[in-house]
Design an enzyme around this catalytic site. Structure first.
Site, PDB file in Angstrom:
ATOM      1  N   ASP A  61     -41.341  17.548 -22.435  1.00 27.99           N
ATOM      2  CA  ASP A  61     -40.913  16.528 -21.370  1.00 27.99           C
ATOM      3  C   ASP A  61     -42.007  15.958 -20.540  1.00 27.99           C
ATOM      4  O   ASP A  61     -43.079  16.527 -20.093  1.00 27.99           O
ATOM      5  CB  ASP A  61     -40.142  17.584 -20.197  1.00 27.99           C
ATOM      6  N   TRP A  86     -39.053  22.296 -13.461  1.00 28.43           N
ATOM      7  CA  TRP A  86     -38.323  21.492 -14.517  1.00 28.43           C
ATOM      8  C   TRP A  86     -38.194  22.271 -15.745  1.00 28.43           C
ATOM      9  O   TRP A  86     -37.359  22.180 -16.505  1.00 28.43           O
ATOM     10  CB  TRP A  86     -39.062  20.218 -14.734  1.00 28.43           C
ATOM     11  N   LYS A 134     -40.186   7.702 -13.010  1.00 32.88           N
ATOM     12  CA  LYS A 134     -41.396   7.936 -12.605  1.00 32.88           C
ATOM     13  C   LYS A 134     -42.580   7.141 -12.737  1.00 32.88           C
ATOM     14  O   LYS A 134     -43.204   6.720 -12.147  1.00 32.88           O
ATOM     15  CB  LYS A 134     -41.789   9.489 -12.949  1.00 32.88           C
TER      16      LYS A 134
HETATM   17  C1  PLP Z   1     -37.904  14.102 -12.450  1.00 32.33           C
HETATM   18  C2  PLP Z   1     -37.977  15.051 -13.404  1.00 32.33           C
HETATM   19  C3  PLP Z   1     -36.904  15.672 -14.238  1.00 32.33           C
HETATM   20  C4  PLP Z   1     -35.492  15.053 -13.957  1.00 32.33           C
HETATM   21  O1  PLP Z   1     -35.415  13.809 -14.467  1.00 32.33           O
HETATM   22  P1  PLP Z   1     -33.710  13.100 -14.278  1.00 32.33           P
HETATM   23  O2  PLP Z   1     -33.825  11.906 -14.784  1.00 32.33           O
HETATM   24  O3  PLP Z   1     -33.445  13.257 -12.648  1.00 32.33           O
HETATM   25  O4  PLP Z   1     -32.831  14.210 -14.726  1.00 32.33           O
HETATM   26  C5  PLP Z   1     -37.479  16.315 -15.572  1.00 32.33           C
HETATM   27  N1  PLP Z   1     -38.675  16.624 -15.692  1.00 32.33           N
HETATM   28  C6  PLP Z   1     -39.471  16.158 -14.940  1.00 32.33           C
HETATM   29  C7  PLP Z   1     -40.990  16.542 -15.322  1.00 32.33           C
HETATM   30  C8  PLP Z   1     -39.550  15.393 -13.898  1.00 32.33           C
HETATM   31  O5  PLP Z   1     -40.587  15.023 -13.208  1.00 32.33           O
END
Ligand code: PLP
Length: 355
Positions: free
Chosen positions: A166, A99, A190
């Site tokens: 993030d 990511w 998540k």
């Molecule tokens: C799942 C995830 C993403 C991507 O998320 P989307 O909403 O599918 O774009 C980005 N960063 C992390 C740390 C993730 O776990």
């Protein structure tokens, strides 16, 4: 048979959050209409948006001067929206895996990207420690929890430049000192809600510092000014987020979520370390409390499929590891009970006894 949901994302939510969201899709608060078929500007929806924003602020103890917005596009759109709004010349990124790399790729479209450190040399099994955050960059970006590789940075950086994070996969799993960040973002699926909404916590006075023109929908200012109502927001995921935020509050808030996450992960890591059939893939000090990655020990490699089949037969769901790590990954978000990890540990013990 009871199923234990270890999916990485979309992932487990408390059952009552799902039930309440389902009920609102049939009949919102007894108004005789579905949440899906009313205006987002109606008196029935506005309080939902307001409470979701204020409860997220309350639970994370967000200081004054910050706004919470709910957007579309997932965390992946934030990989582009962040540099669009913040990158004038140069930005620093910590490369801790898939990511983080995706975020860097987008940022390169807007300016110079400095990789302050990387753990690519060991397939992202640790968090780089010896690095300095440059002072001549527009911001420093990192991924607090690496969902795929199972590493986590459970601390807030002190930096002289704006810090952007993030937190897709560990938001609401521990207290965060929000005052140390310019912006925190994440996809909801998540640990916050169902898929379809993205949360962004923004320090308002950090906006408006780049010289480029920003398309209206990609300008954070638009959404801050309009309270996430510039256009139609994803109403069902926002409602689901509200139900989950209430659940977190009722269950003791982020401090209690952290206590539970530490307890669950300790139970599972202790078994991984004890059981001769398995080994963890991550440096112990950098282990994630959300995504627990492990593989079969080298001598037992050929048993991988058998263990997966056995655990699946006992109700474990979603424990197959990501293809870039292999083996197994047990994602233990806030909705996962201690009983769930104990059931997985029991599978590991039974499997050991039979081999
Ligand atoms: C799942 C995830 C993403 C991507 O998320 P989307 O909403 O599918 O774009 C980005 N960063 C992390 C740390 C993730 O776990």
């Amino acid at each position: 048979m009871k199923k234990y949901n270890f999916n990485a994302g979309p992932s487990i939510l408390p059952r009552e959050v799902i039930e309440k969201t389902a009920q609102a899709c049939l009949d919102l608060n007894g108004i005789g209409l579905s949440l899906m078929e009313i205006s987002h500007r109606s008196k029935d929806f506005q309080p939902i948006m307001d409470e979701a924003q204020s409860l997220l602020k309350e639970l994370l103890d967000v200081p004054a001067g910050y706004e919470v917005v709910f957007l579309g596009g997932g965390a992946s759109l934030q990989f582009c929206q962040v540099p669009y709004n913040y990158l004038e010349h140069k930005a620093a990124y910590l490369n801790t895996g898939t990511w983080a790399k995706k975020a860097m790729k987008e940022a390169k479209l807007f300016g110079e990207v400095v990789e302050v450190a990387s753990s690519a040399d060991k397939n992202y099994t640790y968090i780089p420690k010896d690095f300095e955050i440059p002072t001549d960059v527009d911001y420093f970006h990192f991924t607090s929890n690496n969902t795929i590789f199972g590493t986590e940075i459970r601390k807030d950086f002190d930096a002289k430049v704006p810090v952007i994070c993030d937190m897709s996969s560990d938001i609401l799993s521990r207290p965060v000192d929000v005052s140390k960040y310019a912006l925190i973002y994440g996809g909801a699926q998540k640990n916050l809600s169902m898929a379809g909404v993205t949360f962004v916590i923004i320090k308002s006075d950090t906006l408006g510092k780049v010289s480029r023109q920003i398309p209206t929908m990609l300008d954070y200012r638009t959404h801050v000014d309009k309270g996430s109502m510039f256009n139609t927001p994803p109403v069902v995921p926002i409602y689901c987020a509200l139900m989950n935020l209430r659940w977190v509050k009722e269950h003791g808030g982020v401090k209690e979520m952290e206590r539970r996450a530490l307890e669950r992960s300790r139970i599972l890591y202790d078994e991984i370390d004890r059981n001769k059939l398995f080994r963890g893939t991550v440096e112990p000090e950098d282990r994630s409390v959300m995504n627990i990655c492990f593989v079969m020990s080298d001598e037992y490699k050929e048993l991988e499929q058998d263990f997966l089949a056995y655990a699946t037969s006992k109700g474990m769901v979603g424990i197959k590891g990501h293809r870039s790590v292999g083996g197994f990954r047990a994602s233990c978000y806030n909705g996962m009970s201690k009983e769930g990890v104990e059931a997985l540990v029991a599978c590991m013990k039974d499997f050991e006894a039979n081999h």
